[in-house]
Design a protein around this motif. Structure first.
Motif, PDB file in Angstrom:
ATOM      1  N   ARG A 124      41.218  24.808  33.514  1.00 11.71           N
ATOM      2  CA  ARG A 124      41.744  23.962  32.433  1.00 11.71           C
ATOM      3  C   ARG A 124      41.061  24.265  31.112  1.00 11.71           C
ATOM      4  O   ARG A 124      41.694  24.347  30.071  1.00 11.71           O
ATOM      5  CB  ARG A 124      41.496  22.487  32.755  1.00 11.71           C
ATOM      6  N   CYS A 125      39.745  24.387  31.182  1.00 13.34           N
ATOM      7  CA  CYS A 125      38.969  24.629  29.960  1.00 13.34           C
ATOM      8  C   CYS A 125      39.391  25.946  29.314  1.00 13.34           C
ATOM      9  O   CYS A 125      39.607  26.025  28.104  1.00 13.34           O
ATOM     10  CB  CYS A 125      37.476  24.643  30.315  1.00 13.34           C
ATOM     11  N   ALA A 126      39.552  26.988  30.147  1.00 17.09           N
ATOM     12  CA  ALA A 126      39.906  28.310  29.616  1.00 17.09           C
ATOM     13  C   ALA A 126      41.303  28.279  28.996  1.00 17.09           C
ATOM     14  O   ALA A 126      41.529  28.856  27.922  1.00 17.09           O
ATOM     15  CB  ALA A 126      39.834  29.347  30.735  1.00 17.09           C
ATOM     16  N   ALA A 127      42.243  27.591  29.660  1.00 19.49           N
ATOM     17  CA  ALA A 127      43.609  27.519  29.135  1.00 19.49           C
ATOM     18  C   ALA A 127      43.596  26.814  27.778  1.00 19.49           C
ATOM     19  O   ALA A 127      44.237  27.247  26.816  1.00 19.49           O
ATOM     20  CB  ALA A 127      44.508  26.787  30.128  1.00 19.49           C
ATOM     21  N   LYS A 128      42.820  25.732  27.713  1.00 18.76           N
ATOM     22  CA  LYS A 128      42.744  24.952  26.475  1.00 18.76           C
ATOM     23  C   LYS A 128      42.104  25.763  25.348  1.00 18.76           C
ATOM     24  O   LYS A 128      42.461  25.637  24.178  1.00 18.76           O
ATOM     25  CB  LYS A 128      41.908  23.701  26.738  1.00 18.76           C
ATOM     26  N   ARG A 180      42.068  31.175  26.275  1.00 21.63           N
ATOM     27  CA  ARG A 180      41.697  32.393  27.006  1.00 21.63           C
ATOM     28  C   ARG A 180      41.873  32.140  28.501  1.00 21.63           C
ATOM     29  O   ARG A 180      40.902  32.045  29.253  1.00 21.63           O
ATOM     30  CB  ARG A 180      40.255  32.784  26.698  1.00 21.63           C
ATOM     31  N   PRO A 181      43.138  31.981  28.945  1.00 21.11           N
ATOM     32  CA  PRO A 181      43.374  31.636  30.354  1.00 21.11           C
ATOM     33  C   PRO A 181      42.753  32.661  31.303  1.00 21.11           C
ATOM     34  O   PRO A 181      42.669  33.841  30.971  1.00 21.11           O
ATOM     35  CB  PRO A 181      44.900  31.631  30.464  1.00 21.11           C
ATOM     36  N   LEU A 182      42.355  32.180  32.455  1.00 15.98           N
ATOM     37  CA  LEU A 182      41.681  33.059  33.417  1.00 15.98           C
ATOM     38  C   LEU A 182      42.723  33.848  34.202  1.00 15.98           C
ATOM     39  O   LEU A 182      43.684  33.279  34.710  1.00 15.98           O
ATOM     40  CB  LEU A 182      40.818  32.220  34.364  1.00 15.98           C
ATOM     41  N   ARG A 183      42.521  35.141  34.314  1.00 18.75           N
ATOM     42  CA  ARG A 183      43.440  35.970  35.114  1.00 18.75           C
ATOM     43  C   ARG A 183      43.212  35.733  36.591  1.00 18.75           C
ATOM     44  O   ARG A 183      44.129  35.793  37.400  1.00 18.75           O
ATOM     45  CB  ARG A 183      43.187  37.444  34.828  1.00 18.75           C
ATOM     46  N   VAL A 198      37.762  36.286  35.783  1.00 17.07           N
ATOM     47  CA  VAL A 198      38.217  37.439  35.005  1.00 17.07           C
ATOM     48  C   VAL A 198      39.081  36.927  33.855  1.00 17.07           C
ATOM     49  O   VAL A 198      39.997  36.130  34.055  1.00 17.07           O
ATOM     50  CB  VAL A 198      39.015  38.420  35.896  1.00 17.07           C
ATOM     51  N   VAL A 199      38.744  37.378  32.653  1.00 24.06           N
ATOM     52  CA  VAL A 199      39.390  36.879  31.441  1.00 24.06           C
ATOM     53  C   VAL A 199      40.093  38.047  30.752  1.00 24.06           C
ATOM     54  O   VAL A 199      39.504  39.121  30.592  1.00 24.06           O
ATOM     55  CB  VAL A 199      38.319  36.283  30.481  1.00 24.06           C
ATOM     56  N   GLY A 200      41.347  37.835  30.377  1.00 23.58           N
ATOM     57  CA  GLY A 200      42.105  38.895  29.715  1.00 23.58           C
ATOM     58  C   GLY A 200      41.680  39.070  28.258  1.00 23.58           C
ATOM     59  O   GLY A 200      40.820  38.351  27.743  1.00 23.58           O
ATOM     60  N   SER A 201      42.333  40.032  27.596  1.00 19.69           N
ATOM     61  CA  SER A 201      41.993  40.295  26.195  1.00 19.69           C
ATOM     62  C   SER A 201      42.588  39.209  25.301  1.00 19.69           C
ATOM     63  O   SER A 201      43.494  38.474  25.705  1.00 19.69           O
ATOM     64  CB  SER A 201      42.547  41.655  25.768  1.00 19.69           C
ATOM     65  N   ASP A 202      42.101  39.146  24.080  1.00 25.31           N
ATOM     66  CA  ASP A 202      42.662  38.208  23.097  1.00 25.31           C
ATOM     67  C   ASP A 202      44.153  38.453  22.915  1.00 25.31           C
ATOM     68  O   ASP A 202      44.943  37.530  22.781  1.00 25.31           O
ATOM     69  CB  ASP A 202      41.976  38.411  21.738  1.00 25.31           C
ATOM     70  N   THR A 203      44.547  39.738  22.926  1.00 29.54           N
ATOM     71  CA  THR A 203      45.954  40.082  22.711  1.00 29.54           C
ATOM     72  C   THR A 203      46.811  39.542  23.850  1.00 29.54           C
ATOM     73  O   THR A 203      47.870  38.975  23.630  1.00 29.54           O
ATOM     74  CB  THR A 203      46.108  41.627  22.674  1.00 29.54           C
ATOM     75  N   ASP A 204      46.324  39.722  25.091  1.00 32.62           N
ATOM     76  CA  ASP A 204      47.051  39.179  26.251  1.00 32.62           C
ATOM     77  C   ASP A 204      47.222  37.680  26.102  1.00 32.62           C
ATOM     78  O   ASP A 204      48.284  37.124  26.347  1.00 32.62           O
ATOM     79  CB  ASP A 204      46.270  39.418  27.553  1.00 32.62           C
ATOM     80  N   ALA A 205      46.103  37.023  25.700  1.00 28.18           N
ATOM     81  CA  ALA A 205      46.141  35.560  25.603  1.00 28.18           C
ATOM     82  C   ALA A 205      47.170  35.138  24.562  1.00 28.18           C
ATOM     83  O   ALA A 205      47.960  34.226  24.783  1.00 28.18           O
ATOM     84  CB  ALA A 205      44.752  35.025  25.243  1.00 28.18           C
ATOM     85  N   VAL A 211      50.198  36.248  28.390  1.00 25.75           N
ATOM     86  CA  VAL A 211      50.166  36.948  29.687  1.00 25.75           C
ATOM     87  C   VAL A 211      49.345  36.150  30.673  1.00 25.75           C
ATOM     88  O   VAL A 211      48.215  35.756  30.385  1.00 25.75           O
ATOM     89  CB  VAL A 211      49.549  38.361  29.528  1.00 25.75           C
ATOM     90  N   ARG A 212      49.906  35.901  31.839  1.00 26.10           N
ATOM     91  CA  ARG A 212      49.175  35.158  32.870  1.00 26.10           C
ATOM     92  C   ARG A 212      49.279  35.890  34.174  1.00 26.10           C
ATOM     93  O   ARG A 212      50.305  36.487  34.491  1.00 26.10           O
ATOM     94  CB  ARG A 212      49.770  33.774  33.062  1.00 26.10           C
ATOM     95  N   GLY A 213      48.241  35.833  34.970  1.00 25.22           N
ATOM     96  CA  GLY A 213      48.301  36.320  36.343  1.00 25.22           C
ATOM     97  C   GLY A 213      48.377  37.836  36.461  1.00 25.22           C
ATOM     98  O   GLY A 213      48.673  38.351  37.530  1.00 25.22           O
ATOM     99  N   ALA A 214      48.119  38.552  35.362  1.00 28.87           N
ATOM    100  CA  ALA A 214      48.112  40.013  35.458  1.00 28.87           C
ATOM    101  C   ALA A 214      46.923  40.434  36.313  1.00 28.87           C
ATOM    102  O   ALA A 214      45.947  39.705  36.400  1.00 28.87           O
ATOM    103  CB  ALA A 214      47.983  40.614  34.058  1.00 28.87           C
ATOM    104  N   PRO A 215      47.019  41.610  36.959  1.00 28.05           N
ATOM    105  CA  PRO A 215      45.889  42.024  37.784  1.00 28.05           C
ATOM    106  C   PRO A 215      44.644  42.227  36.930  1.00 28.05           C
ATOM    107  O   PRO A 215      44.763  42.677  35.777  1.00 28.05           O
ATOM    108  CB  PRO A 215      46.361  43.345  38.399  1.00 28.05           C
ATOM    109  N   PRO A 216      43.482  41.871  37.456  1.00 29.99           N
ATOM    110  CA  PRO A 216      42.267  42.048  36.671  1.00 29.99           C
ATOM    111  C   PRO A 216      42.014  43.532  36.434  1.00 29.99           C
ATOM    112  O   PRO A 216      42.365  44.367  37.263  1.00 29.99           O
ATOM    113  CB  PRO A 216      41.178  41.461  37.572  1.00 29.99           C
ATOM    114  N   GLY A 217      41.453  43.850  35.320  1.00 33.44           N
ATOM    115  CA  GLY A 217      41.120  45.240  35.112  1.00 33.44           C
ATOM    116  C   GLY A 217      40.507  45.451  33.755  1.00 33.44           C
ATOM    117  O   GLY A 217      40.784  44.700  32.834  1.00 33.44           O
ATOM    118  N   ARG A 218      39.619  46.409  33.674  1.00 37.24           N
ATOM    119  CA  ARG A 218      39.071  46.790  32.401  1.00 37.24           C
ATOM    120  C   ARG A 218      38.997  48.275  32.376  1.00 37.24           C
ATOM    121  O   ARG A 218      38.777  48.884  33.385  1.00 37.24           O
ATOM    122  CB  ARG A 218      37.671  46.238  32.242  1.00 37.24           C
TER     123      ARG A 218
END
Ligand SMILES: C[S@@+](CC[C@H](N)C(=O)[O-])C[C@H]1O[C@@H](n2cnc3c(N)ncnc32)[C@H](O)[C@@H]1O
Length: 330
Positions: free
Chosen positions: A276-280, A283-286, A312-319, A323-330
Motif C-alpha cells: 500500500r505504501c509503495a503504491a501511494k 512506486r508500486p512493487l513489482r 522489487v521496485v520498477g523504474s520511475d518511467t514504469d511507475a 506498469v504493474r506486475g512486470a517480471p523483476p529485472g535489472r
C-alpha cells in the motif's frame, strides 16, 4: 534446571545434521537453543566461534549448568567451547556478564565471512544478530555490481555480506559510532572491492539529505527508537521509513529489503503495509518475496518474529506509465 538441560539436549539432537551443514559452508556461528519455541522460555544459547553464549531474560541459571551446556555443545560441534553467560536484566549493567571462561579468539565465521564476535563489550546485544543470516546469505549471491545502502547498519553485518558478494559500493548508516567502529573492522577483515562509506548519522536526517542513487536499500530498523530527527515505530508507522527508503533508489528501480521484528505483526500484514505504501508513493512493487530466519530459529506456528520482505521496485518511467506486475529485472 533439569528442564533446561533436557531442552538443550533435544535442541542439540535436532541440530545434528544442521551443524554438519553449517561447518561445511564455513559457518561457526549459529543458534543452539531458541527459547520457548524449544521448551526453554527466557533462555537462548548461541555458538560464536570458540565461545558458547548463554543469555537469560528471566531466571538466572547456575553457572555450573552453563558450564555443562558448553560441555554438551562441545561434543556436538567437535571443539571445546568456552562458556559465557549474559543475564539480561534491566537496567543494563556490565556486571550482569558472567565470563565463566575467557571467550578466546573473538572471531566468528558465517558462510566464510569473518565477523568480530566479542561477547563482552559495552552493549547487551551480541555484535552479530544470527537470525539475519538468511538475508546475509542472499546478499552474498545477489549483491554483485550493486550500489547498496545499509540503513540501521549496527556492526555492518549486512554491508559486509554485500561487500563480499561483490557490491560496487556499500553505504552503512547508523548513529551509533561504536557499532560502526566494529563494522569498520568487519569490512577490513573481509575481501571485496566495494567502495565502503560509513555515515554516523540519524537515518531520518540522512535520507532527507541523500541524492537517490542506490540499487539495493536494506531497511532493518529496531522496533522503536526516538531521536531529535524523528521516531522509529515499526508497528504504528512503518511507511515513515519505507517511503524515504523507496525514494533512495535510483530512478531505474531496484530492490528495497525491509525487515520487521515484532511478533504481533504477521508477515501478511507487513507485506500489505509495504504494498500500500509503495503504491501511494507512486512506486508500486513489482514483486515481494517474504522470508524468515533459517532453521536454527524455529517457531511454534511458522510465524517467526523476523520477517524479511525482498521488494522489487520498477523504474520511475514504469511507475509513471502504470506498469504493474512486470517480471523483476535489472
Ligand atoms: C536492530 S539493530 C540493526 C541491526 C543491523 N541491521 C544488523 O544487520 O545487524 C538497530 C540499529 O539501529 C540504530 N538506530 C536506531 N535508531 C536510529 C536512527 N534514528 N538513526 C540511525 N540509527 C539508528 C541503532 O544504533 C542500532 O545499531
Amino acid at each position: 534446571m533439569r528442564e533446561l538441560t533436557a531442552a538443550f539436549e533435544g535442541a542439540l539432537a535436532r541440530r545434528a545434521d544442521l551443524v554438519a551443514g553449517w561447518h561445511a559452508e564455513g559457518s561457526d556461528a549459529y543458534r543452539l537453543l531458541h527459547g520457548a519455541a524449544e521448551g526453554a522460555p527466557g533462555v537462548t544459547v548461541d555458538r560464536y566461534g570458540p565461545a558458547l553464549l548463554v543469555q537469560t531474560w528471566r531466571e538466572p541459571v547456575d553457572p555450573a549448568v552453563v558450564a555443562s551446556l558448553a560441555g554438551a555443545a562441545s561434543e556436538l560441534v567437535g571443539q571445546s567451547l568456552r562458556p559465557v553467560w549474559n543475564h539480561r536484566v534491566r537496567p543494563v549493567d556490565f556486571a550482569s556478564w558472567y565470563p565463566l571462561a575467557d571467550e578466546g579468539d573473538p572471531v566468528a565465521r558465517e558462510l566464510g565471512v569473518v565477523f568480530d564476535a566479542r561477547l563482552r563489550h559495552r552493549g547487551q546485544d551480541p555484535l552479530l544478530f544470527l537470525d539475519l543470516r538468511s538475508l546475509r546469505r542472499r546478499l552474498l549471491v545477489e549483491a554483485r555490481g550493486l550500489r547498496v545502502l545499509n540503513l540501521f547498519a549496527y556492526t555492518c553485518g549486512v554491508g559486509v555480506a554485500a561487500q563480499v558478494g561483490g557490491a560496487a559500493s556499500v553505504d552503512d548508516v547508523d548513529f551509533a559510532t561504536s557499532a560502526l567502529a566494529v563494522g569498520a573492522t568487519n569490512h577490513a577483515a573481509n575481501p571485496g572491492s566495494a567502495v565502503v562509506r560509513q555515515h554516523a548519522a540519524d537515518v531520518h536526517a540522512f535520507l532527507r539529505g541523500a541524492t537517490p542513487a542506490w540499487d539495493l536499500v536494506v531497511l532493518d530498523p529496531p522496533a522503536f527508537a526516538r531521536s531529535k530527527h524523528g521516531v522509529v515505530d515499526v508497528v504504528r508507522d512503518y511507511p515513515a521509513l519505507f517511503k524515504p527508503a523507496l525514494r533512495a533508489l535510483d530512478a531505474g528501480g531496484g530492490v528495497v529489503v525491509a525487515t520487521h521484528h515484532v511478533a504481533s505483526v504477521s508477515a501478511a500484514a507487513f507485506e500489505d503495509t509495504l504494498r500500500r505504501c509503495a503504491a501511494k508513493a507512486g512506486r508500486p512493487l513489482r514483486s515481494v518475496e517474504m522470508f524468515g530466519p533459517e532453521a536454527d530459529f524455529p517457531s511454534f506456528d511458522g510465524q517467526p518474529p523476523l520477517k524479511v520482505a525482498w521488494c522489487v521496485v520498477g523504474s520511475d518511467t514504469d511507475a509513471a506509465a502504470g506498469v504493474r506486475g512486470a517480471p523483476p529485472g535489472r
